[in-house]
Write a protein that holds these residues in place. Sequence first.
Motif, PDB file in Angstrom:
ATOM      1  N   ILE A   1      -9.536  83.123  12.509  1.00 43.73           N
ATOM      2  CA  ILE A   1     -10.148  82.353  11.421  1.00 43.73           C
ATOM      3  C   ILE A   1      -9.061  81.626  10.641  1.00 43.73           C
ATOM      4  CG2 ILE A   1     -11.528  82.464   9.313  1.00 43.73           C
ATOM      5  CD1 ILE A   1     -12.922  84.898  10.425  1.00 43.73           C
ATOM      6  N   ILE A   2      -8.055  82.381  10.212  1.00 45.52           N
ATOM      7  CA  ILE A   2      -6.850  81.770   9.639  1.00 45.52           C
ATOM      8  C   ILE A   2      -5.810  81.762  10.748  1.00 45.52           C
ATOM      9  CG2 ILE A   2      -4.999  82.019   7.940  1.00 45.52           C
ATOM     10  CD1 ILE A   2      -6.967  83.220   6.025  1.00 45.52           C
TER      11      ILE A   2
ATOM     12  N   ASN B   1      -9.631  89.150  11.272  1.00 48.47           N
ATOM     13  CA  ASN B   1      -9.327  87.713  11.326  1.00 48.47           C
ATOM     14  C   ASN B   1      -9.735  87.099  12.667  1.00 48.47           C
ATOM     15  OD1 ASN B   1      -8.194  85.293  10.221  1.00 48.47           O
ATOM     16  ND2 ASN B   1      -6.340  85.602  11.453  1.00 48.47           N
TER      17      ASN B   1
ATOM     18  N   ASP C   1      -7.066  74.516   9.473  1.00 49.42           N
ATOM     19  CA  ASP C   1      -7.729  75.347   8.475  1.00 49.42           C
ATOM     20  C   ASP C   1      -9.235  75.216   8.683  1.00 49.42           C
ATOM     21  OD1 ASP C   1      -7.924  76.772   5.765  1.00 49.42           O
ATOM     22  OD2 ASP C   1      -9.009  74.908   5.389  1.00 49.42           O
ATOM     23  N   LEU C   2      -9.962  76.315   8.504  1.00 48.47           N
ATOM     24  CA  LEU C   2     -11.399  76.330   8.759  1.00 48.47           C
ATOM     25  C   LEU C   2     -12.132  75.234   8.007  1.00 48.47           C
ATOM     26  CD1 LEU C   2     -13.785  78.039  10.084  1.00 48.47           C
ATOM     27  CD2 LEU C   2     -14.055  79.020   7.795  1.00 48.47           C
TER      28      LEU C   2
ATOM     29  N   TYR D   1     -13.879  84.184   5.829  1.00 46.79           N
ATOM     30  CA  TYR D   1     -12.738  83.317   5.501  1.00 46.79           C
ATOM     31  C   TYR D   1     -12.310  83.483   4.048  1.00 46.79           C
ATOM     32  CZ  TYR D   1     -10.457  78.833   4.341  1.00 46.79           C
ATOM     33  OH  TYR D   1      -9.610  77.858   3.860  1.00 46.79           O
TER      34      TYR D   1
END
Length: 257
Positions: free
Chosen positions: A155-156, A168, A184-185, A204
Amino acid sequence: MPSEIKWILKIGLWAKTQIEYETEIGKEIATEIVEHEKDRENNRKESRLPLEIDVSKYPVKTNPFISKSVKKEYKTIKEILSWSYANLSMAHKAYDDNVERYTRIHYSIRAKVFNGMLSGNMNPQSLFHDEKSKLNSDKCCVYCGKTRYLQLDHIIPKNKGGKDSGENLVWACRTCNASKNDSDLMVWYNKKESFPPLQVLRNYMKLVIQYCNERGIMDENAETSCDLNLPFAIEYIPLEFPHPKDLIYKYKIVNDE
């Protein structure tokens, strides 16, 4: 509509955009507005306080696909993350209530969470709940719902400081994983002109808040946070959310033939 009026409306919209994005000409326009309003106030028979606009302190920019009607002013990372997470809590409740628009109870939830997080009396739930939710979800891409060619996505992004741990990691199809890559999401969703499912955004936001708490940077000035080399884009943290009817909680398996 006469062409002159159309041009006036277009110019007005352009000027509004310049002010919101704090361009040089936008600041000049805002300054002229301030001076004009001051002159008008001074000419009134009844004395009133002049309109005050501090052009150097506009709210952090939100994604262009979300309403820009945020009137609050945020100075620290903590204020931004607290307001965003409070909106997430409000949106989550409204989605569960299956309503089309936010109501007074939803706004009261937002206010309670925001004030609680600012005061330190309230914190996001543990990431354990998100891990449990992911285990109970269909095994599909969290970004689109497809089931073929699934891969694990951070996610990150790992190369930006994201942890190589379950909290994550999410399932993503090969297409979404390649498209998101190391973005970045919220930057990625901004490019797609869409809003992430609440389950993904909640995960997130908790990771972002955890990162900032662990490093003791919550009280840092948001405007200078670029010097901190953050693994997320603070200017893309959502400060407003779509109407409940436009929200998705999580994707379920779809036909991806």
